[in-house]
Design a protein around this motif. Sequence first.
Motif, short mmCIF file in Angstrom:
data_model
loop_
_atom_site.label_atom_id
_atom_site.label_comp_id
_atom_site.label_asym_id
_atom_site.label_seq_id
_atom_site.Cartn_x
_atom_site.Cartn_y
_atom_site.Cartn_z
N PRO A 78 -31.83 18.97 69.19
CA PRO A 78 -32.98 19.82 69.52
C PRO A 78 -33.90 19.96 68.31
O PRO A 78 -33.90 20.98 67.63
CB PRO A 78 -32.35 21.15 69.91
N VAL A 79 -34.66 18.91 68.03
CA VAL A 79 -35.42 18.88 66.78
C VAL A 79 -36.61 19.82 66.82
O VAL A 79 -36.74 20.73 66.00
CB VAL A 79 -35.91 17.45 66.45
N PHE A 80 -37.47 19.62 67.81
CA PHE A 80 -38.67 20.46 67.88
C PHE A 80 -38.57 21.37 69.09
O PHE A 80 -39.34 21.25 70.02
CB PHE A 80 -39.93 19.61 67.97
N THR A 81 -37.61 22.23 69.08
CA THR A 81 -37.46 23.09 70.24
C THR A 81 -38.63 24.06 70.33
O THR A 81 -39.28 24.37 69.35
CB THR A 81 -36.15 23.90 70.18
N ASN A 135 -48.67 10.60 72.69
CA ASN A 135 -48.85 11.92 73.28
C ASN A 135 -50.12 11.99 74.11
O ASN A 135 -50.15 12.62 75.16
CB ASN A 135 -48.90 12.99 72.18
N VAL A 160 -42.38 17.80 73.25
CA VAL A 160 -42.46 17.29 71.89
C VAL A 160 -41.07 16.88 71.43
O VAL A 160 -40.14 17.67 71.45
CB VAL A 160 -43.03 18.35 70.93
N LYS A 161 -40.95 15.62 71.05
CA LYS A 161 -39.69 15.17 70.46
C LYS A 161 -39.99 14.15 69.38
O LYS A 161 -41.11 13.65 69.26
CB LYS A 161 -38.77 14.62 71.53
N LEU A 162 -38.94 13.85 68.64
CA LEU A 162 -39.12 13.00 67.47
C LEU A 162 -39.50 11.57 67.86
O LEU A 162 -40.28 10.92 67.17
CB LEU A 162 -37.82 13.03 66.66
N SER A 194 -43.79 8.32 80.26
CA SER A 194 -43.36 7.54 79.10
C SER A 194 -44.04 6.18 79.06
O SER A 194 -44.45 5.71 78.00
CB SER A 194 -41.84 7.34 79.12
N GLU A 203 -31.25 11.36 70.66
CA GLU A 203 -32.33 12.33 70.54
C GLU A 203 -32.18 13.50 71.52
O GLU A 203 -32.54 14.63 71.19
CB GLU A 203 -33.65 11.64 70.81
N THR A 204 -31.63 13.22 72.71
CA THR A 204 -31.45 14.31 73.67
C THR A 204 -30.40 15.31 73.15
O THR A 204 -30.33 16.43 73.61
CB THR A 204 -31.01 13.79 75.06
N THR A 258 -44.40 13.50 63.94
CA THR A 258 -43.33 12.61 64.35
C THR A 258 -43.67 11.16 63.98
O THR A 258 -42.81 10.41 63.54
CB THR A 258 -43.06 12.71 65.86
#
Lengths: 164, 122
Positions: A25-28, A112, A33-35, A78, A21-22, A143
């Motif tokens: 860059p899905v939701f840049t 979140n 915010v990441k998947l 986290s 995932e790192t 997500t």
Amino acid sequence: MNRTASMGLFSAVAIILGYVETLLPVFTGIPGVKLGLANLVVVFLLYTFSWKEAAVVSVIRIIVIGFLFGNLFSILFSLAGAGFSLAVMTGIKKISGMSIVGASIAGGVTHNLGQILVASVVLENKNLLLYYFPVLLIAGLITGFLIGLLSAEILKRTAGRNRL
Amino acid sequence: MKKRDFVLVGAVLAAALLCWLVPRALGIFGRTQDTELVITVDGEEYGRYPLSEDQVIKINETNVCQISNGEVNMTEADCPDKLCMHQGPAREQGQTIVCLPNKVVLEITGETQENQADSVAQ
């Protein structure tokens, strides 16, 4: 399969997904915010086994990923998010009429929520919470939905082969 | 996806919309603190001006100060050293700009100040 070996395997998968995932860059553009690909494993474990297995893998993943790519704060954020979301997903799983997708959405949103609660306590900034909350709600929804769909598909394709 | 999943999605969307609208409707963001610029000339109050309003203020014939973006600057002074013009900008409560030759003091004051002492021992 041996239970300890299984847990190790699933932890490894979760860590690899967190690493993958790192690279994506899905939701840049929106910080934080990441998947949440690693949550795929957590949702899967919750539905195939129980919340205990999911919790163990979740904690191991967060600590390892945190030491590899993050810092103490990211571990703290986290853990708060993951703990909160796992608790809610466990509850939702017991409600009839909600599918794995619904549980995953609730998990994404509460993940979140937990993170921003901790962030606003650490940074002593209430406006952060107010300002950022709607963005994170929508992000968690999207997500969570994607992770839920993927989990449902994986569960379907591995049905009958999952036992510890 | 089951029926209750959609209910959940709807609830989350509604919550997001509410959280988006309510603070904006109440004007929580972008509200500057009620800070004022107090101008004193020779120990006497010359005038008070809100920092939220951009304006240029002439102080007698000696100085001109300007409020812009919540900041105060001395823009003109007829004194030789013009130290006051280099003191700015002042934006926080308690900050001052002083023009000593003309005895002009610009001070920022406000209603509340979090890091002010509760009491002073004498």
